[in-house]
Design an enzyme around this catalytic site. Structure first.
Site: not given
Length: 659
Positions: A2, A50, A100, A364
């Site tokens: 966000c 969001r 979360d 990565g």
């Protein structure tokens, strides 16, 4: 993933202008196009954009505790939220969502400022506690997610995920910091905690800032740092097994998503290792994305295809033309301050490709710093052996003289390009590493800047940053020292900045398994010879991945994510560079020596020197000045009067606004 913004009155409860807060929030629409949220009460304004990833139905922000006395706006992911919810529930906290984000407000209530020490993830958040009259800002340990802030002369504080949000307020002075200019032309980015403007700052990775109304603002507090102890006596075989277990766990945590998920696959060992771990945990085919180049010297897609074939991924490849340089102004608007890593172009394109197929992509990034993967590490350690053989008092005059006399043979085969090596051997270890990392080296910056610019610097040199970090590193090992320096400079200022802005421009969330802080902590305890052994970079990672990846993918020269700058500047960009350097905004700043700019172009165009990277950094600095319409940019210009309002933030380019 966000965007967050906010305005806070440190002196009282003055009204916050809703229109200004909305303007700041809308400047970051690309970071979160799914939903918008505002919290506005006297003295406090919070905004949120969001991008819905987890708890799509009830994870809206700003998010509150049970009695709405604590509110948070949050950018990122707390990967261990599933473990924290039962613990917080047992302490009496009531959860109303499955997100979360709600963990943050209850963790603050339970553990206060120490709550960040319990979080495992990438995050930047702002929390307002009405009862304690406290604003709490926090940033994750490795600086994956950004957070900018500023205090205005009238006691108002601004913060946001991108600098453009602060600029959109209209009251932030835009005087350019000469030290940031020095840092930029040395490193190619403005390192934390500075920004290009004297009035704004970045919250450094692993730091919090706790502001209490009516009290003086404290310095940001460091709650985490990597410690390269090298004291783990684990065997090489056990280290390989444990590494695979830790990689698996890190990837597992980052595969939690309620939206389509995939991975970047460059063809290098880092992204290939991530894809291998994902494939082992997936019931279906993994989505992978690669960028191909029409110039074979920069194309790694054949290696990416080997990994895609081995794991039968749904592999998407997009082709980038070698003359894809029309993004210069778009990138300048996207980064908000000068940024000179030309790999931002293919990174932007691979994020654009990925977003057509997924909303979350694993990368990565971070592997080179923790596993010692850069070619420069190998060269630095070879130089260290030479430095150890002769004291600095002998090396400095001997190799210093050779470095001055030996020609700069950019056109010659690599083994004949000894000038840089001689210059490095004449320095101490930290100065030598800084020298190798510099775009404009010390002697070049001395010629680049005008007398007035040098006066304003007051003797400041960008290398002071490296020396300070080396003192903080807590290790005498030369490899560990430069890894520590890179974790705090190159990884944050270059790599993470590049990926965050490029991904958010396309409303794509990128997750970074190799930057899991527990993995980084463990790797920092390993002996250096498990990372760089007999000239082989990433030795441990490659050995651990031998059962999982093709030999050709791991044991081949590192190519990087590069673009053909030298050819661009000798051909299609030749006139554009000349116009930008001599007729554009650079000349009006008073920062630069015009004669030296002309010399750089003449040497490059004649083929005597390859000034590709310096010219690109100048081109991007000029684009920053031009696209940004900044005030206060002349070196001789006095600071603006307190409270002077700058223009509102520049509009987001149409290419970004569409996302």
């Amino acid at each position: 993933m966000c965007g967050i913004v906010g305005i806070w009155d440190s002196r009282g409860t003055r009204s916050i202008d809703r229109g200004v807060l909305v303007r700041m929030n809308d400047s970051q629409h690309h970071r979160g196009p799914d939903e918008t949220g505002i919290h506005l009460v006297p003295g406090v304004g919070l905004g949120h954009k969001r991008l819905s990833i987890i708890d799509l139905a009830t994870g809206q922000q700003p998010l509150y505790n049970e009695d709405r006395s604590v509110v948070v706006v949050f950018n990122g992911e707390i990967y261990n939220y599933g473990e924290l919810i039962p613990e917080l529930t047992s302490l009496g906290h009531v959860f109303r969502t499955r997100s979360d984000t709600e963990v943050i407000v209850h963790a603050w209530e339970a553990w206060g400022e120490a709550c960040v020490e319990r979080f495992r993830g990438m995050f930047a958040f702002a929390l307002w506690d009405e009862g304690k009259q406290t604003l709490f800002l926090a940033r994750d340990r490795l600086g994956v997610k950004p957070l900018f802030y500023a205090q205005l002369p009238d006691g108002m504080w601004l913060f946001g995920s991108e600098l453009k949000a602060l600029l959109s307020h209209g009251g932030l002075k835009r005087d350019i910091d000469p030290r940031s200019v020095e840092d930029y032309f040395a490193l190619g980015y403005v390192p934390d905690p500075r920004t290009i403007f004297t009035s704004a700052h970045k919250l450094s990775p692993g730091h919090t800032l706790c502001l209490r109304r009516g009290q003086p603002a404290p310095e940001p507090r460091c709650y985490w740092d990597a410690r390269f102890t090298g004291d783990n006596r684990i065997s090489a075989e056990d280290a390989q097994l444990e590494l695979v277990e830790r990689l698996n766990e890190s990837v597992r945590l980052r595969m939690i998503s309620e939206v389509p998920l995939g991975a970047f696959l460059s063809g290098g060992v880092d992204s290939s290792a991530v894809v291998a771990m994902m494939a082992g945990r997936s019931t279906g085919s993994v989505n992978t994305c690669s960028i191909s180049f029409d110039d074979p010297a920069f194309d790694e897609t054949r290696f990416a295809q080997q990994v895609a074939d081995r794991y039968r991924t749904r592999h998407f490849v997009d082709r980038v033309e070698s003359d894809d340089f029309d993004l210069v102004d778009t990138l300048a608007a996207l980064y908000d301050e000068p940024y000179a890593d030309s790999s931002a172009i293919p990174t932007y394109r691979v994020c654009q490709l990925a977003r057509r197929h997924v909303t979350v992509a694993l990368s990565g990034d971070g592997g080179d710093e923790s596993f010692a993967g850069y070619r420069r590490y190998r060269l630095h350690m070879a130089e260290e052996r030479a430095r150890a053989a002769l004291p600095l008092g002998v090396r400095r005059p001997l190799f210093g003289t050779l470095g001055r006399l030996y020609p700069k043979a950019d056109w010659a085969p690599r083994f004949l390009r000894a000038k840089t090596t001689f210059q490095a051997l004449a320095r101490d270890s930290v100065e030598a590493y800084f020298h190798s990392m510099s775009i404009f080296r010390d002697d070049m910056r001395a010629q680049l800047f005008s007398p007035e610019m040098r006066r304003q610097l007051g003797g400041y040199r960008a290398s002071e940053l490296f020396h300070g970090l080396a003192r903080r590193a807590g290790t005498d090992d030369p490899l560990s020292t430069i890894q520590y320096i890179d974790l705090h400079t190159y990884l944050v200022g270059d790599i993470n900045t590049k990926v965050d802005r490029a991904s958010m421009a396309h409303s794509l969330e990128v997750r970074e398994p190799l930057m899991d802080h527990r993995l980084v902590e463990w790797l920092a305890t390993l002996p250096p010879d498990l990372k760089l052994r007999q000239g082989e970079t990433k030795w441990l990672l490659k050995k651990a991945m031998e059962p999982h990846l093709p030999h050709d993918v791991m044991y081949r020269p590192k190519m990087g994510f590069a673009v053909p700058l030298a050819r661009w500047f000798a051909g299609p960009l030749k006139q554009r560079v000349r116009t930008a350097l001599l007729d554009g905004e650079l000349g009006r700043t008073g920062l630069f020596n015009r004669a030296y700019l002309e010399q750089l172009m003449e040497q490059h165009n004649s083929g005597r020197r390859d000034h590709s990277a310096p010219l690109w950094s100048l081109l991007m600095f000029e684009a920053f000045l031009r696209v940004g319409d900044h005030t206060g940019t002349q070196a001789s210009r006095p600071p603006a009067a307190a409270g002077t309002a700058a223009p509102a933030g520049r509009p987001v380019p149409a290419e970004l606004a569409q996302d």
